[in-house]
Design an enzyme around this catalytic site. Structure first.
Site, short mmCIF file in Angstrom:
data_model
loop_
_atom_site.label_atom_id
_atom_site.label_comp_id
_atom_site.label_asym_id
_atom_site.label_seq_id
_atom_site.Cartn_x
_atom_site.Cartn_y
_atom_site.Cartn_z
N ASP A 98 0.86 -1.19 0.00
CA ASP A 98 0.00 0.00 0.00
C ASP A 98 0.90 1.25 0.00
OD1 ASP A 98 -2.18 1.65 0.21
OD2 ASP A 98 -2.64 1.16 2.28
N LYS A 126 -1.18 -1.83 -4.63
CA LYS A 126 -2.07 -0.65 -4.65
C LYS A 126 -1.18 0.59 -4.77
CE LYS A 126 -4.47 -1.17 -0.74
NZ LYS A 126 -5.55 -1.09 0.27
P1 IMP Z 1 2.19 -0.43 3.70
O1 IMP Z 1 3.32 -0.27 4.67
O2 IMP Z 1 1.21 0.72 3.73
O3 IMP Z 1 2.61 -0.77 2.29
O4 IMP Z 1 1.28 -1.61 4.25
C1 IMP Z 1 1.68 -2.89 4.15
C2 IMP Z 1 0.83 -3.82 4.96
O5 IMP Z 1 -0.42 -3.26 5.38
C3 IMP Z 1 0.46 -4.98 4.07
O6 IMP Z 1 1.49 -5.94 4.02
C4 IMP Z 1 -0.78 -5.47 4.74
O7 IMP Z 1 -0.44 -6.33 5.80
C5 IMP Z 1 -1.46 -4.20 5.23
N1 IMP Z 1 -2.45 -3.73 4.22
C6 IMP Z 1 -2.30 -2.77 3.28
N2 IMP Z 1 -3.41 -2.64 2.53
C7 IMP Z 1 -4.29 -3.55 3.01
C8 IMP Z 1 -5.65 -3.94 2.64
O8 IMP Z 1 -6.28 -3.40 1.71
N3 IMP Z 1 -6.20 -4.93 3.38
C9 IMP Z 1 -5.56 -5.56 4.40
N4 IMP Z 1 -4.31 -5.25 4.77
C10 IMP Z 1 -3.69 -4.26 4.09
#
Ligand code: IMP
Ligand code: MG
Length: 170
Positions: A98, A126
């Site tokens: 994300d 995403k």
């Molecule tokens: P980031 O650090 O924002 O890239 O988030 C990474 C982590 O957040 C991912 O590995 C997921 O565990 C969680 N995450 C991000 N988006 C989603 C979603 O849409 N649904 C569930 N978990 C998410």
């Protein structure tokens, strides 16, 4: 299973299976003759890891790391890896990227141990809300900015056991 209100089917288990098979075939081809270390960030990537590692027909070790990344706070390691990755071909197995904060943090941590190579596999990407300039090397599917649950992914710890992936009505 405990269905949540407003859940809309997004990716079926057959589609997930096809995506995982395709990723595994690509990785098996690219790393032919090499040995891999697959790193699974807990908890969301557990199901993806379990399926992917069995489809990658190469010698491999697996390991787990648990990092928390609360909004507005810096990332913290709850459980570190235990295999020595120096000189090894390492793949991070992420179920979804994300903002990219967790992955950036993990990548620099692992780079400090001098792996022979380090790449990222993401089932879902995403890119819309990315905060850090990080891209997966292997991607199952790029999706729009919607919160998804199922196949390891949760909403307040619910939904990890769903075999299909769902999103929510907006
Ligand atoms: P980031 O650090 O924002 O890239 O988030 C990474 C982590 O957040 C991912 O590995 C997921 O565990 C969680 N995450 C991000 N988006 C989603 C979603 O849409 N649904 C569930 N978990 C998410
Ligand atoms: Mg994750």
């Amino acid at each position: 299973m405990q269905m949540r209100e407003g859940m809309i089917p997004s990716i079926t288990k057959d589609e997930i299976d096809a995506m995982v098979s395709e990723l595994a075939a690509e990785i098996s081809k690219d790393y032919d003759g090499k040995e891999l270390v697959l790193i699974c960030p807990l908890k969301g990537s557990v199901l993806f890891m379990a399926d992917l590692c069995r489809k990658i027909k190469l010698p491999q070790m697996i390991d787990f790391v648990y990092i928390t990344s609360p909004k507005g706070e810096s990332c913290r390691i709850i459980r570190d890896i235990s295999v020595d990755i120096q000189g090894k071909h390492v793949l991070i197995i992420e179920e979804i990227i994300d903002a990219g904060r967790t992955l950036s943090f993990l990548k620099s941590r692992l780079m400090a141990s001098y792996p022979a190579s380090l790449k990222v596999v993401a089932l879902l990407d995403k890119p819309a809300l990315r905060e850090l300039p990080i891209m997966p090397d292997y991607v199952g599917r790029t999706i729009e900015d919607r919160f998804v649950i199922g196949y390891g992914m949760d909403s307040e710890e619910i939904g990890r056991n769903y075999t299909d992936i769902y999103n929510f009505a907006q």
